[in-house]
Design a protein around this motif. Structure first.
Motif: not given
Length: 137
Positions: A56-65
């Protein structure tokens, strides 16, 4: 919001293990089956969580559940504490990664709601077992 379902599985305790990660909320669902080394089921759960965080960090997702059926992982992250020394480095790594999101949630769900990730984790074990057999020949 991105929803991430993860599961770790182990064939034996310890045994060949795998991580399953199912991500939805960003267009097409993404599926990951990642073979792990021999480890316990609880270790596999932590590794699956860490891998899910890294993806998720690699994909630059910032709001994650995140969703897990592992009570150990869920409780450990919630309390930022784990009794067993062998899980401490895994917990510390996971906590460091969670701090890099703008909004981070982790929710426990029953295993019946985590079937996609469970199936992916079991596929990863099969991949790891096949690879091991190929190396033995």
């Amino acid at each position: 919001m991105i929803e991430v379902y993860f599961d770790g599985a182990s064939a034996g305790n310890p045994g060949p293990s795998g991580a399953g990660i199912f991500i939805k909320g960003n267009g097409q669902p993404e599926r990951y089956s990642i073979p792990l080394d021999e480890m316990s089921n609880h270790e596999a759960e932590f590794h699956a969580f860490i891998l899910a965080l890294e993806i998720c960090l690699e994909k630059q997702f910032q709001t994650v559940s995140f969703r897990t059926d592992s009570e150990l992982v869920n409780r450990s992250i919630e309390k930022e504490f784990v009794k067993s020394k062998q899980y401490k480095p895994l917990l510390e790594r996971a906590l460091l990664l969670t701090q890099q999101f703008h909004l981070f949630f982790l929710k426990w769900i029953p295993s019946s709601e985590n079937k996609n990730a469970d199936e992916l984790a079991r596929n990863a074990i099969r991949q790891a077992s096949k690879k091991q057999k190929d190396m033995d020949h």
